[in-house]
Design a protein around this motif. Structure first.
Motif, PDB file in Angstrom:
ATOM      1  N   GLN A  46      11.331   4.585  -6.890  1.00  0.00           N
ATOM      2  CA  GLN A  46       9.863   4.525  -6.916  1.00  0.00           C
ATOM      3  C   GLN A  46       9.460   3.131  -6.417  1.00  0.00           C
ATOM      4  O   GLN A  46      10.198   2.153  -6.654  1.00  0.00           O
ATOM      5  CB  GLN A  46       9.352   4.718  -8.343  1.00  0.00           C
ATOM      6  CG  GLN A  46       9.548   6.098  -8.906  1.00  0.00           C
ATOM      7  CD  GLN A  46       8.772   7.164  -8.155  1.00  0.00           C
ATOM      8  OE1 GLN A  46       9.354   8.083  -7.612  1.00  0.00           O
ATOM      9  NE2 GLN A  46       7.459   7.032  -8.105  1.00  0.00           N
ATOM     10  N   HIS A  62       7.584   0.812  -7.474  1.00  0.00           N
ATOM     11  CA  HIS A  62       7.536  -0.309  -8.416  1.00  0.00           C
ATOM     12  C   HIS A  62       8.920  -0.826  -8.797  1.00  0.00           C
ATOM     13  O   HIS A  62       9.043  -1.889  -9.394  1.00  0.00           O
ATOM     14  CB  HIS A  62       6.747   0.079  -9.668  1.00  0.00           C
ATOM     15  CG  HIS A  62       7.461   1.031 -10.571  1.00  0.00           C
ATOM     16  ND1 HIS A  62       8.255   0.615 -11.605  1.00  0.00           N
ATOM     17  CD2 HIS A  62       7.520   2.379 -10.598  1.00  0.00           C
ATOM     18  CE1 HIS A  62       8.766   1.666 -12.228  1.00  0.00           C
ATOM     19  NE2 HIS A  62       8.329   2.746 -11.629  1.00  0.00           N
ATOM     20  N   ALA A 113       0.812  -1.224   0.000  1.00  0.00           N
ATOM     21  CA  ALA A 113       0.000   0.000   0.000  1.00  0.00           C
ATOM     22  C   ALA A 113       0.843   1.271   0.000  1.00  0.00           C
ATOM     23  O   ALA A 113       0.485   2.267   0.615  1.00  0.00           O
ATOM     24  CB  ALA A 113      -0.989   0.013   1.177  1.00  0.00           C
ATOM     25  N   LEU A 114       1.988   1.227  -0.704  1.00  0.00           N
ATOM     26  CA  LEU A 114       2.777   2.457  -0.889  1.00  0.00           C
ATOM     27  C   LEU A 114       2.104   3.278  -1.977  1.00  0.00           C
ATOM     28  O   LEU A 114       1.480   2.721  -2.880  1.00  0.00           O
ATOM     29  CB  LEU A 114       4.208   2.109  -1.305  1.00  0.00           C
ATOM     30  CG  LEU A 114       4.998   1.281  -0.298  1.00  0.00           C
ATOM     31  CD1 LEU A 114       6.278   0.755  -0.938  1.00  0.00           C
ATOM     32  CD2 LEU A 114       5.320   2.081   0.946  1.00  0.00           C
ATOM     33  N   PHE A 115       2.249   4.598  -1.908  1.00  0.00           N
ATOM     34  CA  PHE A 115       1.650   5.445  -2.937  1.00  0.00           C
ATOM     35  C   PHE A 115       2.569   5.439  -4.158  1.00  0.00           C
ATOM     36  O   PHE A 115       3.714   5.868  -4.065  1.00  0.00           O
ATOM     37  CB  PHE A 115       1.428   6.853  -2.403  1.00  0.00           C
ATOM     38  CG  PHE A 115       0.543   6.859  -1.187  1.00  0.00           C
ATOM     39  CD1 PHE A 115      -0.764   6.396  -1.261  1.00  0.00           C
ATOM     40  CD2 PHE A 115       1.023   7.284   0.035  1.00  0.00           C
ATOM     41  CE1 PHE A 115      -1.585   6.371  -0.145  1.00  0.00           C
ATOM     42  CE2 PHE A 115       0.206   7.261   1.160  1.00  0.00           C
ATOM     43  CZ  PHE A 115      -1.098   6.802   1.079  1.00  0.00           C
ATOM     44  N   PRO A 116       2.075   4.949  -5.317  1.00  0.00           N
ATOM     45  CA  PRO A 116       2.965   4.712  -6.458  1.00  0.00           C
ATOM     46  C   PRO A 116       3.511   5.992  -7.084  1.00  0.00           C
ATOM     47  O   PRO A 116       4.471   5.930  -7.826  1.00  0.00           O
ATOM     48  CB  PRO A 116       2.093   3.932  -7.448  1.00  0.00           C
ATOM     49  CG  PRO A 116       0.703   4.259  -7.069  1.00  0.00           C
ATOM     50  CD  PRO A 116       0.706   4.521  -5.590  1.00  0.00           C
ATOM     51  N   TRP A 117       2.903   7.143  -6.810  1.00  0.00           N
ATOM     52  CA  TRP A 117       3.392   8.372  -7.428  1.00  0.00           C
ATOM     53  C   TRP A 117       4.459   9.048  -6.559  1.00  0.00           C
ATOM     54  O   TRP A 117       4.984  10.089  -6.910  1.00  0.00           O
ATOM     55  CB  TRP A 117       2.239   9.348  -7.687  1.00  0.00           C
ATOM     56  CG  TRP A 117       1.462   9.713  -6.472  1.00  0.00           C
ATOM     57  CD1 TRP A 117       1.695  10.778  -5.646  1.00  0.00           C
ATOM     58  CD2 TRP A 117       0.332   9.033  -5.934  1.00  0.00           C
ATOM     59  NE1 TRP A 117       0.782  10.784  -4.623  1.00  0.00           N
ATOM     60  CE2 TRP A 117      -0.069   9.730  -4.777  1.00  0.00           C
ATOM     61  CE3 TRP A 117      -0.385   7.888  -6.313  1.00  0.00           C
ATOM     62  CZ2 TRP A 117      -1.144   9.327  -3.995  1.00  0.00           C
ATOM     63  CZ3 TRP A 117      -1.451   7.495  -5.527  1.00  0.00           C
ATOM     64  CH2 TRP A 117      -1.826   8.203  -4.390  1.00  0.00           C
ATOM     65  N   MET A 118       4.756   8.440  -5.405  1.00  0.00           N
ATOM     66  CA  MET A 118       5.772   9.021  -4.529  1.00  0.00           C
ATOM     67  C   MET A 118       6.966   8.079  -4.456  1.00  0.00           C
ATOM     68  O   MET A 118       6.801   6.859  -4.494  1.00  0.00           O
ATOM     69  CB  MET A 118       5.231   9.153  -3.104  1.00  0.00           C
ATOM     70  CG  MET A 118       4.062  10.079  -2.927  1.00  0.00           C
ATOM     71  SD  MET A 118       3.622  10.104  -1.178  1.00  0.00           S
ATOM     72  CE  MET A 118       2.049  10.934  -1.237  1.00  0.00           C
ATOM     73  N   SER A 119       8.159   8.657  -4.277  1.00  0.00           N
ATOM     74  CA  SER A 119       9.335   7.836  -4.031  1.00  0.00           C
ATOM     75  C   SER A 119       9.198   7.208  -2.644  1.00  0.00           C
ATOM     76  O   SER A 119       8.308   7.572  -1.870  1.00  0.00           O
ATOM     77  CB  SER A 119      10.595   8.687  -4.088  1.00  0.00           C
ATOM     78  OG  SER A 119      10.607   9.582  -2.996  1.00  0.00           O
TER      79      SER A 119
END
Lengths: 261, 281
Positions: free
Chosen positions: B153, B155, B108-114
């Motif tokens: 990132q 991903h 559940a990390l935010f994909p648009w943030m490093s």
């Protein structure tokens, strides 16, 4: 190196298709089956395109059309986004206006033109109206769908970290919805461009590519009609690939999503 | 000689520790019912009562569908009980809050943030001033061996590294209680074992109160001070086992092997009930 090769891979098939089309066109022209006034040769169209660019008539018309398009698209992005947010915020609005907007999308925007002419006259406003009504439903639906498709897990993660209310939307839900929203803007742009051309062709009180094409038809200048069509396709493709496509690729690469094409 | 593992304790009263120190987390007769897709009512869990002492590591174990994730969501404040109540430091839970961090099955990390921005985001919500965030972030990323990947990132990381980053994000806010919902279930066996060891180390170093949901008996025995076994649905507590083996523990610890076989026997009984119902139904 890899980038250049992959760019070549992207460009080559597209170029080949265009060349094949031009070759078939040239062949049909040479059979003489169609009158040369009706079907000019590719070279004649190219010549007309160069002449019209050189004397400034195509650039002027394209500029006028693009300005009109930008105004109309800006209005429909603003209106469509607000309508979409309202539908997400309220179930009542979604149930009542949601189906209305889907219905609106199934009506070709050009069908609004007679009404727009009665309301506003054969002018700029009528065309702008058609552009807005043609593109804002897809922006609305894209706003709604992109927010609906935000993974619940990200929302829950945001809430457990302490984000709530407006802050949760601003920092988690809106950013998560961006890829879907950009796709919707791209679709809205395509609808706006088509609606604009249709509107300009009919209600051509003002300078623009549609009006230029209409004038060429009245002069039986088939090469010029085709030259303007080439410009319309080129502008549509450049914006679609270079503006939206590039933005979409950047977002997807950053987030590790599949990049199409 | 190490202290022996206590036998199965079938008394489901508040744990002895709860008598001496006020409980960090208390559940009182918690029940939750869902509406099923066919319109009927499904009872996820019923009449669940337990206490977690400050600094205690409790594992909730049970067959699938026994409502253990539901209980965790209720403690997190993401879901509300139909009956009963959840208290944190004696105060009822009214919603999610930064005093309780959650580790989900997915990172559940935010994909648009490093990775760094994910941790900073949590620190910002916890009210940590901007000037202190960098140090706090680097400290916690260092703890989970991700210092070199701060600018990556999500991903770009492996599954195990992502879950580590999620752990750093959860710990950075210095919550009182950590809630984990099978956080290692989606990882391969080797990565899982490494992360279980790391979690043990971090827990020993930080002394956070932990409520950890799992269906993996070995994981529960390795990590927990106390294992709470839930019944076939509707889930309720059927057994409690205290594990006194000292830390750091090893997976091949013979004391744990005994706990694993004891708990496993009880769990299998509950799983068999579920299976019998599925076949019979």
């Amino acid at each position: 190196m890899w980038r250049a090769r992959s760019a070549a891979k992207q460009v080559w098939p597209r170029l080949a298709a265009v060349l094949a089309l031009v070759a078939v066109w040239q062949l049909v022209y040479q059979t003489g089956f169609f009158d040369h006034v009706v079907l000019p040769s590719p070279l004649q169209v190219w010549g007309s395109l160069r002449a019209n660019v050189a004397d400034g008539s195509i650039p002027r018309a394209a500029e006028a059309s693009l300005i009109r398009l930008l105004i109309g698209f800006a209005v429909s992005v603003a209106a469509g986004t607000l309508a979409g947010l309202a539908m997400v915020a309220s179930q009542f609005i979604e149930r009542s206006f949601g189906s209305l907007i889907i219905g609106l999308q199934s009506l070709p925007s050009i069908a609004w033109l007679p009404l727009a002419i009665l309301w506003f006259g054969l002018n700029e406003t009528a065309v702008l109206f058609v552009v807005v009504i043609g593109s804002f439903p897809s922006v609305t639906l894209a706003t709604v769908n992109s927010l609906r498709q935000v993974p619940p897990l990200l929302e829950r993660a945001g809430r457990t970290l302490g984000a709530k209310g407006w802050r949760l939307y601003r920092t988690v839900i809106f950013p998560a919805a961006v890829p879907g929203y950009v796709g919707g803007l791209q679709q809205g742009w395509a609808f706006a461009w088509r609606s604009l051309m249709a509107g300009e062709l009919i209600a051509s009180g003002a300078l623009g590519l549609g009006q230029l094409m209409n004038a060429s038809r009245e002069n039986l200048d088939t090469p010029e009609v085709l030259a303007v069509m080439v410009v319309i396709v080129a502008i549509g493709m450049i914006v679609d690939l270079a503006v939206f496509g590039a933005f979409d690729r950047r977002i997807r690469t950053r987030r590790g999503l599949a990049v199409a094409g | 000689m190490r202290p022996a593992v206590t036998g199965p304790d079938l008394r489901l009263e508040p744990s002895p520790q709860a008598g001496t120190a006020p409980a960090k987390v208390s559940l009182r007769n918690v029940a939750r019912t869902y509406r099923s897709a066919r319109g009927g009512k499904v009872s996820a869990c019923t009449d669940v009562t337990f206490d977690v002492a400050p600094g205690e590591f409790v594992c909730l174990l049970g067959p699938s569908g026994c409502g253990k994730s539901t209980l965790l969501n209720i403690i997190a404040g993401l879901d509300r009980p139909d009956r009963g109540e959840v208290l944190i430091d004696g105060r009822p839970v009214s919603g999610p809050g930064p005093d309780r961090a959650v580790l989900f099955q997915e990172p559940a990390l935010f994909p648009w943030m490093s990775v760094a921005a994910n941790v900073d985001f949590a620190l910002g919500l916890a009210g940590v001033p901007k000037t202190e965030r960098r140090d706090r972030r680097m400290f916690w990323l260092g703890k989970v061996h991700l210092s070199r990947f701060a600018d990556a990132q999500p991903h770009e990381l492996s599954g195990g590294m992502r879950q580590r980053a999620a752990l750093a994000r959860a710990l950075a806010c210095e919550p009182d209680v950590l809630l984990a919902d099978e956080p290692f279930a989606a990882l391969d066996a080797q990565t899982r074992e490494i992360l279980q060891r790391e979690l043990q180390r971090v827990w020993v170093e930080t002394g956070k109160t932990f409520v950890f949901v799992t269906h993996n008996v070995r994981e529960a025995a390795f990590l927990a001070d106390r294992v709470l076994l839930m019944s076939a649905p509707p889930g309720t507590l059927v057994e409690e086992q205290r594990i006194t083996a000292p830390r750091p523990r090893e997976f091949d610890d013979p004391l744990l092997a005994k706990v694993v076989s004891d708990v496993h026997r009880h769990l299998i009984k509950e799983v068999e009930k579920v299976v019998a119902r599925e076949i019979g139904g």
